[in-house]
Write a protein that holds these residues in place. Structure first.
Motif, PDB file in Angstrom:
ATOM      1  N   LEU A   1     -15.504  18.125 -11.388  1.00 55.47           N
ATOM      2  CA  LEU A   1     -16.133  17.021 -10.670  1.00 55.47           C
ATOM      3  C   LEU A   1     -15.446  16.758  -9.339  1.00 55.47           C
ATOM      4  O   LEU A   1     -14.222  16.576  -9.289  1.00 55.47           O
ATOM      5  CB  LEU A   1     -16.073  15.758 -11.540  1.00 55.47           C
ATOM      6  N   GLY A   2     -16.218  16.740  -8.272  1.00 52.27           N
ATOM      7  CA  GLY A   2     -15.714  16.324  -6.970  1.00 52.27           C
ATOM      8  C   GLY A   2     -16.055  14.866  -6.738  1.00 52.27           C
ATOM      9  O   GLY A   2     -17.067  14.371  -7.242  1.00 52.27           O
ATOM     10  N   VAL A   3     -15.206  14.167  -5.984  1.00 47.66           N
ATOM     11  CA  VAL A   3     -15.417  12.737  -5.778  1.00 47.66           C
ATOM     12  C   VAL A   3     -15.212  12.364  -4.314  1.00 47.66           C
ATOM     13  O   VAL A   3     -14.504  13.040  -3.575  1.00 47.66           O
ATOM     14  CB  VAL A   3     -14.474  11.889  -6.659  1.00 47.66           C
ATOM     15  N   HIS A   4     -15.824  11.256  -3.926  1.00 49.51           N
ATOM     16  CA  HIS A   4     -15.635  10.695  -2.587  1.00 49.51           C
ATOM     17  C   HIS A   4     -14.304   9.956  -2.499  1.00 49.51           C
ATOM     18  O   HIS A   4     -13.624   9.992  -1.475  1.00 49.51           O
ATOM     19  CB  HIS A   4     -16.788   9.736  -2.286  1.00 49.51           C
ATOM     20  N   GLY A   5     -13.930   9.270  -3.592  1.00 52.52           N
ATOM     21  CA  GLY A   5     -12.695   8.498  -3.572  1.00 52.52           C
ATOM     22  C   GLY A   5     -12.117   8.331  -4.961  1.00 52.52           C
ATOM     23  O   GLY A   5     -12.818   8.420  -5.972  1.00 52.52           O
ATOM     24  N   MET A   6     -10.795   8.079  -5.009  1.00 56.49           N
ATOM     25  CA  MET A   6     -10.083   7.792  -6.251  1.00 56.49           C
ATOM     26  C   MET A   6      -9.228   6.548  -6.032  1.00 56.49           C
ATOM     27  O   MET A   6      -8.584   6.415  -4.993  1.00 56.49           O
ATOM     28  CB  MET A   6      -9.156   8.945  -6.645  1.00 56.49           C
ATOM     29  N   ASP A   7      -9.200   5.691  -7.048  1.00 56.91           N
ATOM     30  CA  ASP A   7      -8.427   4.463  -6.931  1.00 56.91           C
ATOM     31  C   ASP A   7      -8.046   4.004  -8.332  1.00 56.91           C
ATOM     32  O   ASP A   7      -8.846   4.157  -9.272  1.00 56.91           O
ATOM     33  CB  ASP A   7      -9.256   3.391  -6.222  1.00 56.91           C
TER      34      ASP A   7
ATOM     35  N   GLY B   1     -11.458   3.404  -9.879  1.00 57.49           N
ATOM     36  CA  GLY B   1     -11.746   4.670 -10.533  1.00 57.49           C
ATOM     37  C   GLY B   1     -12.262   5.708  -9.557  1.00 57.49           C
ATOM     38  O   GLY B   1     -11.871   5.741  -8.387  1.00 57.49           O
ATOM     39  N   LEU B   2     -13.152   6.561 -10.026  1.00 59.06           N
ATOM     40  CA  LEU B   2     -13.761   7.592  -9.189  1.00 59.06           C
ATOM     41  C   LEU B   2     -15.044   7.023  -8.604  1.00 59.06           C
ATOM     42  O   LEU B   2     -15.890   6.505  -9.337  1.00 59.06           O
ATOM     43  CB  LEU B   2     -14.072   8.840 -10.010  1.00 59.06           C
ATOM     44  N   THR B   3     -15.197   7.131  -7.296  1.00 58.51           N
ATOM     45  CA  THR B   3     -16.322   6.458  -6.646  1.00 58.51           C
ATOM     46  C   THR B   3     -17.094   7.372  -5.705  1.00 58.51           C
ATOM     47  O   THR B   3     -16.602   8.422  -5.276  1.00 58.51           O
ATOM     48  CB  THR B   3     -15.847   5.236  -5.844  1.00 58.51           C
ATOM     49  N   THR B   4     -18.295   6.923  -5.376  1.00 61.75           N
ATOM     50  CA  THR B   4     -19.172   7.599  -4.423  1.00 61.75           C
ATOM     51  C   THR B   4     -19.900   6.532  -3.607  1.00 61.75           C
ATOM     52  O   THR B   4     -20.126   5.429  -4.111  1.00 61.75           O
ATOM     53  CB  THR B   4     -20.202   8.493  -5.143  1.00 61.75           C
TER      54      THR B   4
ATOM     55  N   VAL C   1     -27.285   6.382  -6.450  1.00 61.83           N
ATOM     56  CA  VAL C   1     -28.039   7.305  -7.294  1.00 61.83           C
ATOM     57  C   VAL C   1     -27.170   8.501  -7.675  1.00 61.83           C
ATOM     58  O   VAL C   1     -27.248   9.018  -8.803  1.00 61.83           O
ATOM     59  CB  VAL C   1     -29.328   7.766  -6.582  1.00 61.83           C
ATOM     60  N   GLU C   2     -26.299   8.933  -6.757  1.00 60.57           N
ATOM     61  CA  GLU C   2     -25.401  10.041  -7.084  1.00 60.57           C
ATOM     62  C   GLU C   2     -24.410   9.620  -8.161  1.00 60.57           C
ATOM     63  O   GLU C   2     -24.025  10.436  -9.009  1.00 60.57           O
ATOM     64  CB  GLU C   2     -24.658  10.531  -5.837  1.00 60.57           C
ATOM     65  N   ALA C   3     -23.988   8.361  -8.150  1.00 61.94           N
ATOM     66  CA  ALA C   3     -23.086   7.875  -9.191  1.00 61.94           C
ATOM     67  C   ALA C   3     -23.738   8.013 -10.563  1.00 61.94           C
ATOM     68  O   ALA C   3     -23.109   8.480 -11.522  1.00 61.94           O
ATOM     69  CB  ALA C   3     -22.709   6.424  -8.923  1.00 61.94           C
ATOM     70  N   GLU C   4     -25.004   7.635 -10.663  1.00 64.00           N
ATOM     71  CA  GLU C   4     -25.723   7.746 -11.935  1.00 64.00           C
ATOM     72  C   GLU C   4     -25.846   9.201 -12.378  1.00 64.00           C
ATOM     73  O   GLU C   4     -25.667   9.528 -13.557  1.00 64.00           O
ATOM     74  CB  GLU C   4     -27.109   7.117 -11.803  1.00 64.00           C
ATOM     75  N   THR C   5     -26.128  10.089 -11.427  1.00 60.49           N
ATOM     76  CA  THR C   5     -26.262  11.505 -11.747  1.00 60.49           C
ATOM     77  C   THR C   5     -24.925  12.097 -12.170  1.00 60.49           C
ATOM     78  O   THR C   5     -24.850  12.880 -13.126  1.00 60.49           O
ATOM     79  CB  THR C   5     -26.834  12.275 -10.545  1.00 60.49           C
ATOM     80  N   ASN C   6     -23.852  11.713 -11.483  1.00 56.61           N
ATOM     81  CA  ASN C   6     -22.528  12.202 -11.874  1.00 56.61           C
ATOM     82  C   ASN C   6     -22.117  11.678 -13.242  1.00 56.61           C
ATOM     83  O   ASN C   6     -21.432  12.369 -14.006  1.00 56.61           O
ATOM     84  CB  ASN C   6     -21.492  11.825 -10.818  1.00 56.61           C
ATOM     85  N   GLN C   7     -22.516  10.454 -13.569  1.00 50.62           N
ATOM     86  CA  GLN C   7     -22.261   9.926 -14.916  1.00 50.62           C
ATOM     87  C   GLN C   7     -22.966  10.784 -15.965  1.00 50.62           C
ATOM     88  O   GLN C   7     -22.413  11.056 -17.042  1.00 50.62           O
ATOM     89  CB  GLN C   7     -22.721   8.478 -15.002  1.00 50.62           C
TER      90      GLN C   7
ATOM     91  N   VAL D   1     -12.433   3.988  -1.572  1.00 51.98           N
ATOM     92  CA  VAL D   1     -13.311   3.353  -2.560  1.00 51.98           C
ATOM     93  C   VAL D   1     -14.737   3.345  -2.024  1.00 51.98           C
ATOM     94  O   VAL D   1     -15.030   2.715  -1.005  1.00 51.98           O
ATOM     95  CB  VAL D   1     -12.863   1.915  -2.871  1.00 51.98           C
ATOM     96  N   GLY D   2     -15.618   4.053  -2.695  1.00 52.56           N
ATOM     97  CA  GLY D   2     -17.020   4.068  -2.338  1.00 52.56           C
ATOM     98  C   GLY D   2     -17.760   2.905  -2.979  1.00 52.56           C
ATOM     99  O   GLY D   2     -17.192   2.102  -3.731  1.00 52.56           O
ATOM    100  N   LEU D   3     -19.037   2.824  -2.710  1.00 54.89           N
ATOM    101  CA  LEU D   3     -19.847   1.698  -3.168  1.00 54.89           C
ATOM    102  C   LEU D   3     -19.937   1.611  -4.687  1.00 54.89           C
ATOM    103  O   LEU D   3     -19.921   0.525  -5.264  1.00 54.89           O
ATOM    104  CB  LEU D   3     -21.258   1.822  -2.577  1.00 54.89           C
ATOM    105  N   SER D   4     -20.020   2.770  -5.351  1.00 56.66           N
ATOM    106  CA  SER D   4     -20.330   2.776  -6.780  1.00 56.66           C
ATOM    107  C   SER D   4     -19.303   3.594  -7.564  1.00 56.66           C
ATOM    108  O   SER D   4     -18.938   4.702  -7.168  1.00 56.66           O
ATOM    109  CB  SER D   4     -21.725   3.359  -6.997  1.00 56.66           C
ATOM    110  N   THR D   5     -18.863   3.039  -8.690  1.00 55.59           N
ATOM    111  CA  THR D   5     -17.936   3.745  -9.574  1.00 55.59           C
ATOM    112  C   THR D   5     -18.694   4.736 -10.454  1.00 55.59           C
ATOM    113  O   THR D   5     -19.742   4.411 -11.022  1.00 55.59           O
ATOM    114  CB  THR D   5     -17.167   2.750 -10.462  1.00 55.59           C
ATOM    115  N   ILE D   6     -18.149   5.924 -10.559  1.00 59.64           N
ATOM    116  CA  ILE D   6     -18.709   6.948 -11.455  1.00 59.64           C
ATOM    117  C   ILE D   6     -18.141   6.743 -12.860  1.00 59.64           C
ATOM    118  O   ILE D   6     -18.864   6.517 -13.821  1.00 59.64           O
ATOM    119  CB  ILE D   6     -18.392   8.366 -10.941  1.00 59.64           C
TER     120      ILE D   6
END
Length: 270
Positions: free
Chosen positions: A173-179, A183-186, A190-196, A217-222
């Motif tokens: 899994l690649g991610v936009h951000g880690m915190d 957690g892992l974010t994008t 919609v991409e967060a839901e797909t990655n989930q 930290v992106g908008l949505s946590t994966i």
């Protein structure tokens, strides 16, 4: 061109594309590598760009902004290559794996493209194309379908529906951000839901991310950090960040060119 004009040009290029690579700026502006690096350092000192290994990144990105695939490909190339090759040592012939969209995961796909009898589930158009063109015997690529994002990911209900029927040994899994908290974010909801949904297909989750992703930290946590089994990153990750990863119960590999050539210890860690 005066130094001030050159820096203004560099700033404009970075802001237009989200990032710029030193080597590309050298070619475009006809000056030395050292001059470009000094210009980037000055722009970074003024708070106008973020200086990263091999180039510059635009400042002030909002949590919902998503850089394109080309812009992200220009950054942290040596680290991405080391991470990809270290993670590739976890893949055996005959395995079924998932590969998410992203530039680091694309390098990982390049590293495993000649593994025979491999089944790959992916929502990445570039990854699917790369593996299709490899012509490796027995290799099967399952592309989810869906709506294409700026990062060349296929997302949305079509992708999620396809993934609900699938099961893989390990997801890369690649991610936009880690915190530690977020957690892992994008930046893409919609991409967060797909990655989930990708995470749900996998028995083990392996995150591939260079150290510059930490603290973004992106908008949505994966998923939360604690849901990760293994993080493959680079030695640039700060001691504090390493401790946060360890505290979350996540195994970690710090990938260098040397570790990428020593496969057996990495399999034992995984």
């Amino acid at each position: 061109m005066l130094a001030s004009q050159r820096r203004a040009t560099i700033l404009g290029l970075v802001e237009d594309s989200g990032a710029a690579r030193v080597s590309d700026l050298v070619d475009q502006l006809g000056v030395s590598d050292m001059t470009i690096r000094r210009d980037i350092e000055q722009l970074a000192t003024e708070g106008l760009v973020e200086r990263v290994h091999g180039g510059a990144l635009a400042m002030g990105r909002r949590s919902s902004e998503e850089p394109g695939f080309t812009a992200k490909s220009a950054l942290m190339q040596a680290q991405k290559n080391a991470i990809a090759h270290a993670a590739a040592q976890l893949v055996e012939p005959g395995a079924a794996i998932g590969i998410s969209a992203g530039t680091t995961t694309f390098e990982f796909a390049r590293a495993v493209r000649h593994v025979p009898d491999l089944t790959v589930v992916t929502n990445s158009v570039p990854v699917a194309q790369l593996l299709h063109e490899s012509g490796t015997p027995g290799q099967t690529v399952v592309l989810t379908g869906g709506v294409r994002t700026p990062s060349d990911a296929l997302v949305g209900p079509v992708a999620v529906a396809a993934l609900r029927m699938l099961h893989v040994d390990r997801l890369f899994l690649g991610v936009h951000g880690m915190d530690a908290r977020a957690g892992l974010t994008t930046p893409n909801l919609v991409e967060a839901e797909t990655n989930q949904a990708l995470v749900d297909t996998a028995r083990r989750v392996c995150v591939l991310a260079d150290h510059t992703k930490w603290g973004t930290v992106g908008l949505s946590t994966i998923i939360p950090l604690s849901a990760v089994d293994l993080l493959v990153t680079d030695p640039g990750l700060t001691p504090r960040a390493r401790q946060a990863v360890t505290d979350a119960g996540v195994e970690m590999v710090l990938a260098t060119a040397a570790t990428a050539r020593t496969p057996r210890p990495l399999r034992e860690q995984a």
